[in-house]
Enzyme design. Structure first.
Site, PDB file in Angstrom:
ATOM      1  N   ASP A 214       0.835  -1.196   0.000  1.00  0.00           N
ATOM      2  CA  ASP A 214       0.000   0.000   0.000  1.00  0.00           C
ATOM      3  C   ASP A 214       0.869   1.244   0.000  1.00  0.00           C
ATOM      4  OD1 ASP A 214      -0.065   1.193   3.130  1.00  0.00           O
ATOM      5  OD2 ASP A 214       0.393  -0.941   2.983  1.00  0.00           O
ATOM      6  N   SER A 215       0.429   2.259  -0.742  1.00  0.00           N
ATOM      7  CA  SER A 215       1.084   3.573  -0.749  1.00  0.00           C
ATOM      8  C   SER A 215       2.555   3.458  -1.122  1.00  0.00           C
ATOM      9  CB  SER A 215       0.886   4.244   0.613  1.00  0.00           C
ATOM     10  OG  SER A 215       1.213   5.615   0.562  1.00  0.00           O
ATOM     11  N   ALA A 216       3.457   3.872  -0.235  1.00  0.00           N
ATOM     12  CA  ALA A 216       4.888   3.730  -0.516  1.00  0.00           C
ATOM     13  C   ALA A 216       5.264   2.275  -0.711  1.00  0.00           C
ATOM     14  CB  ALA A 216       5.707   4.344   0.622  1.00  0.00           C
TER      15      ALA A 216
ATOM     16  N   HIS B 116      -7.278   7.526   0.428  1.00  0.00           N
ATOM     17  CA  HIS B 116      -6.029   6.781   0.318  1.00  0.00           C
ATOM     18  C   HIS B 116      -6.056   5.524   1.203  1.00  0.00           C
ATOM     19  CE1 HIS B 116      -1.802   6.361  -0.592  1.00  0.00           C
ATOM     20  NE2 HIS B 116      -1.471   6.345   0.686  1.00  0.00           N
TER      21      HIS B 116
END
Length: 472
Positions: free
Chosen positions: A260-262, A390
């Site tokens: 997820d994300s980074a 997000h």
């Protein structure tokens, strides 16, 4: 058009004209708070409380900021909105502690978790990681944890015992059919802007992922910025991947990388690194809101700033995630495909399931990523969820979170085997034995229905699980 927008990301080394970051930013020496600045904290708290009160009133009087939001999303987004403007009030330790508050939320039930520590081996890595690999002497350690849904664990225990009994060929064939649905392993890479969070903090994602996909999940704790800068995090992820494939003998085609994300960006960096250096790629990838463009150049950073839970980084270097991640190499690496995968070429990568929300600041770059990969011939399943923020999958009170995990189940258990390059294999007894030694030991703990983890030890876990079977 999409093709026109993608031209901004065809040339690593050249910032798009719309970039929102100064490539000359340098890391600061740290956090300094004077005694006479203490008044700023109650002022900050008052401003947050006032903003929250106004948003709650507005929610009940005029309706939510996004039509499908409940009061929970209004409160969460109100608390997070514009928080980066107050970064001068904190240091990295304070931010990490604040992020760990998420770990106080009750976790999903029905899982076994086993913490693991392993030594980082020298693996004669090529390319950008060659220098870092040469420095390894076998003493450095990484940690992570295995997450296995209870039903899968019980099935694996029964299957492992049966396969260690002499059986005729026909029974072995039947066993093959039963086992092939349990042979997936997911390597999970957590998000947190490269400088916060952990494998344990992301169990809101990894536990449902294991349960829905019927797969064993290994979540790694890579080194965080600013103590470690790019490409150190990629080095840790690559080492973890090879521990699974080389040391534990999991066939690459059985592996799915997820993040997820980074962490989603690190998944893409892993895929690009493996392809570029001639290593075998995993079977597929699942990306939750991947952060693929460190230049912050897409329009949704502005259009969705009022809705999303992640704040736009401030104009200076203090606590700026990109500055902390790239360090003194910001100007050199800001558009490197392993740091900003949107600038990469995606030819030859495995199938991907990509999920994002239309209310998140990363929305536009995720859409561009999906189109760029599709144009390169990659099988991409892009899912955009209405009004979602997000990494919305981490909020179990959202119906769309359940929908997203159901899609993960369909992707891993059904669709992926038909579209990946090589069919997944049934894990042989040696690999199963390696995985059992890694997961079934005195470090194993049960995550109870109230989210509390209990360190019961191997024998007590077996007894606990046997009682659950008897009570069922």
């Amino acid at each position: 058009s999409i093709v026109t927008l993608l031209r901004d990301y065809d040339c690593p080394g050249v910032l798009p004209a719309s970039a929102r970051i100064d490539r000359n930013l340098k890391a600061t020496n740290g956090f300094t708070m004077k005694v006479w600045d203490a008044w700023k904290y109650p002022v900050f708290a008052f401003n947050r409380a006032s903003s929250l009160a106004l948003d709650v009133i507005s929610h009940h009087v005029w309706g939510p900021r996004r039509k499908s939001w409940g009061i929970e999303m209004t409160i969460i987004t109100s608390l997070m909105r514009d928080v980066s403007r107050h970064s001068a009030l904190a240091d990295i330790a304070m931010v990490r502690k604040a992020m760990d508050i998420g770990g106080l939320v009750p976790l999903p039930s029905d899982a076994l978790v086993t913490p693991v520590t392993f030594r980082v081996s020298k693996r004669n890595l090529r390319g950008i990681l060659e220098t870092l690999d040469a420095m390894e002497d076998g003493t450095r350690e990484l940690s992570g944890e295995w997450i296995i849904g209870k039903k899968l664990w019980q099935s694996l225990q029964s299957d492992y015992k049966s396969t260690h009994q002499p059986v005729p060929y026909m029974e072995e064939k039947i066993d093959y059919d039963l086992r092939k649905g349990q042979s997936r392993v997911i390597l999970y890479i957590h998000g947190g802007a490269y400088y916060s969070s952990s494998a344990a903090a992301q169990r809101m994602l990894t536990i449902p992922l294991s349960k829905y996909s019927n797969a064993r999940v290994f979540a790694v704790d890579y080194r965080l910025a600013p103590e470690t800068v790019f490409p150190g995090q990629l080095h840790d992820v690559v080492n973890t991947y090879f521990r699974l494939t080389d040391d534990l003998r999991v066939p690459p085609e059985n592996l799915v990388v997820a993040g997820d994300s980074a962490g989603g960006a690190l998944c893409l960096a892993l895929l690009l690194y493996l392809r570029d250096n001639g290593y075998t790629l995993p079977g597929g990838a699942i990306l939750f809101s991947p952060w693929t463009d460190l230049t912050l150049s897409c329009e949704s950073w502005d259009t969705n700033a009022g809705y999303d839970i992640i704040p736009t980084p401030g104009p200076n270097a203090h606590l700026h995630p990109v500055v902390m991640y790239l360090g003194d190499g910001l100007e050199q690496y800001i558009t490197h495909p392993y740091a900003s995968p949107l600038f990469g070429k995606f030819d030859g990568l495995p199938p991907m399931l990509i999920q994002c929300g239309d209310a998140e600041v990363l929305h536009d770059e995720i859409v561009l990523l999906s189109h760029k990969a599709t144009l390169a011939g990659v099988q991409v399943q892009l899912e955009t969820y209405e009004d979602a923020v997000h990494v919305f999958q981490a909020f179990p009170f959202l119906n769309v979170a359940t929908t997203a995990f159901l899609s993960c189940r369909e992707f891993v258990r059904h669709r992926l085997a038909h579209i990946q390059r090589n069919m997944p294999q049934v894990l042989d007894n040696f690999t199963e034995s390696c995985l059992e030694n890694d997961t079934d030991n005195d470090n194993v703990r049960v995550v109870r229905g109230d989210g509390v983890e209990t360190n019961l030890g191997w024998q007590e876990v077996q007894d606990h699980m046997a009682r659950e079977v008897d009570d069922a």
